[in-house]
Motif scaffolding. Structure first.
Motif, PDB file in Angstrom:
ATOM      1  N   ARG A 152     -15.620   5.198 -11.729  1.00  0.00           N
ATOM      2  CA  ARG A 152     -14.471   4.311 -11.860  1.00  0.00           C
ATOM      3  C   ARG A 152     -14.284   3.579 -10.541  1.00  0.00           C
ATOM      4  NH1 ARG A 152     -10.004   8.209 -14.918  1.00  0.00           N
ATOM      5  NH2 ARG A 152     -11.216   8.542 -16.852  1.00  0.00           N
ATOM      6  N   LEU A 153     -14.611   2.308 -10.541  1.00  0.00           N
ATOM      7  CA  LEU A 153     -14.597   1.519  -9.313  1.00  0.00           C
ATOM      8  C   LEU A 153     -13.513   0.456  -9.390  1.00  0.00           C
ATOM      9  CD1 LEU A 153     -16.077   0.947  -6.605  1.00  0.00           C
ATOM     10  CD2 LEU A 153     -17.469  -0.714  -7.872  1.00  0.00           C
ATOM     11  N   THR A 154     -12.530   0.550  -8.507  1.00  0.00           N
ATOM     12  CA  THR A 154     -11.465  -0.458  -8.451  1.00  0.00           C
ATOM     13  C   THR A 154     -11.941  -1.641  -7.625  1.00  0.00           C
ATOM     14  OG1 THR A 154     -10.481   0.569  -6.483  1.00  0.00           O
ATOM     15  CG2 THR A 154      -9.684   1.312  -8.641  1.00  0.00           C
ATOM     16  N   PRO A 155     -11.409  -2.835  -7.884  1.00  0.00           N
ATOM     17  CA  PRO A 155     -11.876  -4.035  -7.173  1.00  0.00           C
ATOM     18  C   PRO A 155     -11.730  -3.947  -5.655  1.00  0.00           C
ATOM     19  CG  PRO A 155     -10.558  -4.629  -9.085  1.00  0.00           C
ATOM     20  CD  PRO A 155     -10.414  -3.150  -8.924  1.00  0.00           C
ATOM     21  N   ASP A 156     -10.730  -3.188  -5.180  1.00  0.00           N
ATOM     22  CA  ASP A 156     -10.488  -3.129  -3.743  1.00  0.00           C
ATOM     23  C   ASP A 156     -11.094  -1.887  -3.084  1.00  0.00           C
ATOM     24  OD1 ASP A 156      -8.818  -1.370  -5.021  1.00  0.00           O
ATOM     25  OD2 ASP A 156      -7.085  -1.750  -3.716  1.00  0.00           O
ATOM     26  N   ALA A 157     -11.911  -1.156  -3.813  1.00  0.00           N
ATOM     27  CA  ALA A 157     -12.499   0.078  -3.273  1.00  0.00           C
ATOM     28  C   ALA A 157     -13.451  -0.232  -2.120  1.00  0.00           C
ATOM     29  CB  ALA A 157     -13.235   0.834  -4.359  1.00  0.00           C
ATOM     30  N   THR A 158     -13.341   0.541  -1.049  1.00  0.00           N
ATOM     31  CA  THR A 158     -14.247   0.400   0.097  1.00  0.00           C
ATOM     32  C   THR A 158     -15.078   1.663   0.320  1.00  0.00           C
ATOM     33  OG1 THR A 158     -12.507   1.129   1.624  1.00  0.00           O
ATOM     34  CG2 THR A 158     -12.744  -1.254   1.260  1.00  0.00           C
ATOM     35  N   GLU A 159     -14.676   2.772  -0.319  1.00  0.00           N
ATOM     36  CA  GLU A 159     -15.454   4.002  -0.255  1.00  0.00           C
ATOM     37  C   GLU A 159     -15.466   4.652  -1.634  1.00  0.00           C
ATOM     38  OE1 GLU A 159     -14.826   6.797   2.801  1.00  0.00           O
ATOM     39  OE2 GLU A 159     -14.869   5.325   4.426  1.00  0.00           O
ATOM     40  N   VAL A 160     -16.615   5.157  -2.028  1.00  0.00           N
ATOM     41  CA  VAL A 160     -16.745   5.804  -3.334  1.00  0.00           C
ATOM     42  C   VAL A 160     -17.685   6.993  -3.219  1.00  0.00           C
ATOM     43  CG1 VAL A 160     -16.375   3.654  -4.642  1.00  0.00           C
ATOM     44  CG2 VAL A 160     -18.698   4.364  -4.035  1.00  0.00           C
ATOM     45  N   THR A 161     -17.607   7.858  -4.222  1.00  0.00           N
ATOM     46  CA  THR A 161     -18.561   8.953  -4.340  1.00  0.00           C
ATOM     47  C   THR A 161     -19.284   8.814  -5.669  1.00  0.00           C
ATOM     48  OG1 THR A 161     -17.125  10.436  -3.066  1.00  0.00           O
ATOM     49  CG2 THR A 161     -18.883  11.451  -4.356  1.00  0.00           C
ATOM     50  N   VAL A 162     -20.576   8.606  -5.602  1.00  0.00           N
ATOM     51  CA  VAL A 162     -21.394   8.518  -6.812  1.00  0.00           C
ATOM     52  C   VAL A 162     -21.975   9.906  -7.069  1.00  0.00           C
ATOM     53  CG1 VAL A 162     -23.378   7.440  -7.906  1.00  0.00           C
ATOM     54  CG2 VAL A 162     -21.953   6.108  -6.330  1.00  0.00           C
ATOM     55  N   ARG A 163     -21.625  10.467  -8.205  1.00  0.00           N
ATOM     56  CA  ARG A 163     -22.024  11.842  -8.518  1.00  0.00           C
ATOM     57  C   ARG A 163     -23.180  11.853  -9.521  1.00  0.00           C
ATOM     58  NH1 ARG A 163     -18.003  14.730  -6.191  1.00  0.00           N
ATOM     59  NH2 ARG A 163     -15.990  13.690  -5.961  1.00  0.00           N
ATOM     60  N   SER A 164     -24.057  12.822  -9.350  1.00  0.00           N
ATOM     61  CA  SER A 164     -25.199  12.908 -10.257  1.00  0.00           C
ATOM     62  C   SER A 164     -25.606  14.363 -10.458  1.00  0.00           C
ATOM     63  CB  SER A 164     -26.383  12.115  -9.695  1.00  0.00           C
ATOM     64  OG  SER A 164     -26.911  12.743  -8.543  1.00  0.00           O
ATOM     65  N   ASP A 165     -26.312  14.587 -11.556  1.00  0.00           N
ATOM     66  CA  ASP A 165     -26.929  15.882 -11.842  1.00  0.00           C
ATOM     67  C   ASP A 165     -28.439  15.687 -11.834  1.00  0.00           C
ATOM     68  OD1 ASP A 165     -24.594  17.358 -12.170  1.00  0.00           O
ATOM     69  OD2 ASP A 165     -24.415  16.790 -14.276  1.00  0.00           O
ATOM     70  N   VAL A 166     -29.136  16.674 -11.305  1.00  0.00           N
ATOM     71  CA  VAL A 166     -30.598  16.629 -11.279  1.00  0.00           C
ATOM     72  C   VAL A 166     -31.127  17.814 -12.065  1.00  0.00           C
ATOM     73  CG1 VAL A 166     -32.662  16.675  -9.838  1.00  0.00           C
ATOM     74  CG2 VAL A 166     -30.593  15.512  -9.028  1.00  0.00           C
ATOM     75  N   ARG A 167     -31.963  17.523 -13.046  1.00  0.00           N
ATOM     76  CA  ARG A 167     -32.566  18.588 -13.849  1.00  0.00           C
ATOM     77  C   ARG A 167     -34.027  18.724 -13.480  1.00  0.00           C
ATOM     78  NH1 ARG A 167     -33.156  17.347 -18.749  1.00  0.00           N
ATOM     79  NH2 ARG A 167     -32.340  15.222 -18.833  1.00  0.00           N
ATOM     80  N   GLN A 168     -34.432  19.960 -13.210  1.00  0.00           N
ATOM     81  CA  GLN A 168     -35.811  20.257 -12.860  1.00  0.00           C
ATOM     82  C   GLN A 168     -36.412  21.180 -13.905  1.00  0.00           C
ATOM     83  OE1 GLN A 168     -36.230  20.647  -8.262  1.00  0.00           O
ATOM     84  NE2 GLN A 168     -34.454  21.854  -8.839  1.00  0.00           N
ATOM     85  N   ALA A 169     -37.654  20.933 -14.242  1.00  0.00           N
ATOM     86  CA  ALA A 169     -38.335  21.790 -15.207  1.00  0.00           C
ATOM     87  C   ALA A 169     -38.393  23.215 -14.675  1.00  0.00           C
ATOM     88  CB  ALA A 169     -39.745  21.264 -15.470  1.00  0.00           C
ATOM     89  N   GLY A 170     -37.853  24.144 -15.450  1.00  0.00           N
ATOM     90  CA  GLY A 170     -37.876  25.541 -15.056  1.00  0.00           C
ATOM     91  C   GLY A 170     -36.906  25.892 -13.957  1.00  0.00           C
ATOM     92  N   GLY A 171     -36.021  24.948 -13.600  1.00  0.00           N
ATOM     93  CA  GLY A 171     -35.062  25.208 -12.526  1.00  0.00           C
ATOM     94  C   GLY A 171     -33.642  24.935 -12.975  1.00  0.00           C
ATOM     95  N   GLU A 172     -32.704  25.292 -12.116  1.00  0.00           N
ATOM     96  CA  GLU A 172     -31.303  25.084 -12.431  1.00  0.00           C
ATOM     97  C   GLU A 172     -30.906  23.629 -12.213  1.00  0.00           C
ATOM     98  OE1 GLU A 172     -28.908  27.721 -10.167  1.00  0.00           O
ATOM     99  OE2 GLU A 172     -29.744  29.545 -11.071  1.00  0.00           O
ATOM    100  N   ARG A 173     -29.893  23.208 -12.963  1.00  0.00           N
ATOM    101  CA  ARG A 173     -29.341  21.877 -12.757  1.00  0.00           C
ATOM    102  C   ARG A 173     -28.604  21.849 -11.420  1.00  0.00           C
ATOM    103  NH1 ARG A 173     -27.368  17.724 -16.443  1.00  0.00           N
ATOM    104  NH2 ARG A 173     -28.187  19.033 -18.117  1.00  0.00           N
TER     105      ARG A 173
END
Length: 206
Positions: free
Chosen positions: A124-145
Motif C-alpha cells: 500500500r503506497l501513498t502518493p507522499d510516501a518516502t519510505e516503504v517496506t517491501v515484504r516477500s516470501d521465498v520458497r526453497q525446494a525442500g526448505g522452509e519458507r
C-alpha cells in the motif's frame, strides 16, 4: 545451515538492481518484481555465473547491485553513533570500504541461486510516501519458507534499498557490534583499516 540460507538469500538480493530501478515513477514493489525476474533469467541462462566465474559475477554485481542500494545510509546505520565521530573524509572512506565488503559478500553468494521462488506481498503506497517496506516470501525446494523484507527510501535517483531483513534479521545492523568494538579498540581509523585489509585480502580493491 545458516550459511547456506544466507548465501541463497543474498543471491536473490543480488537480483534486485538493474537499469529499470532508475525509473523514478515506478512503484518499489513493481520495480523489485521486474528486476528480480530479469536477473534470475540471466543467472539461469549463464552457466559461468552459476559456476562462480569471478569476472562475470563481478560484472553482474557492478551493473545490477550497486545502482539500487544506498550505501551511505547503510554504512551510517552499521556504524551507528560512531558515525558522528568520523570526519567527512572518514565517512566517505567507511562507505567505500563497507560497500566493497557487501559487494564481496554478494559476489560470493551470487552463484548460490537454486531456483527459489519469490512471492511479493501487496504494497500500500501513498502518493507522499518516502519510505516503504517491501515484504516477500521465498520458497526453497525442500526448505522452509523464509521472509525477506526490503527497507527502501525515495531519493532523487529513485527508490533505494537501505536495509534488508532476512527472517527478521537485519543484514546491516549485524555489523554494529563488530564495528563498535573496533572503534573502541582503535578508533575510526582502525575500523577503516580493518575493513580495507579484509577487502584486499579477499582480492577486492576499493
Amino acid at each position: 545451515m545458516q550459511k547456506m540460507v544466507l548465501g541463497s538469500t543474498l543471491a536473490l538480493i543480488s537480483a534486485l538492481a538493474a537499469p529499470f530501478s532508475l525509473a523514478q515513477d515506478v512503484a518499489p514493489d513493481v520495480m523489485l518484481k521486474a528486476v528480480t525476474s530479469e536477473v534470475i533469467a540471466i543467472i539461469r541462462q549463464d552457466k559461468d555465473i552459476q559456476a562462480g566465474d569471478p569476472a562475470k559475477v563481478a560484472d553482474l554485481v557492478e551493473t545490477r547491485i550497486l545502482p539500487l542500494f544506498d550505501f551511505t545510509r547503510m554504512t551510517r546505520i552499521a556504524v551507528a553513533r560512531n558515525w558522528r565521530l568520523a570526519t567527512p573524509e572518514q565517512q566517505q572512506a567507511l562507505t567505500l570500504e563497507f560497500k566493497t565488503l557487501l559487494v564481496r559478500t554478494y559476489s560470493t553468494a551470487l552463484s548460490g541461486y537454486r531456483d527459489q521462488v519469490i512471492e511479493y506481498k501487496p504494497l500500500r503506497l501513498t502518493p507522499d510516501a518516502t519510505e516503504v517496506t517491501v515484504r516477500s516470501d521465498v520458497r526453497q525446494a525442500g526448505g522452509e519458507r523464509m521472509t525477506i523484507d526490503y527497507y527502501m527510501e525515495k531519493t532523487p535517483a529513485g527508490w533505494k534499498v537501505y536495509d534488508v531483513k532476512i527472517v527478521g534479521v537485519s543484514l546491516v545492523t549485524t555489523y554494529r557490534d563488530t564495528f563498535a568494538g573496533k572503534v573502541r579498540d582503535s578508533g575510526i581509523e582502525g575500523l577503516i583499516k580493518s575493513l580495507s585489509d579484509k577487502n584486499r585480502q579477499s582480492g577486492f580493491k576499493t
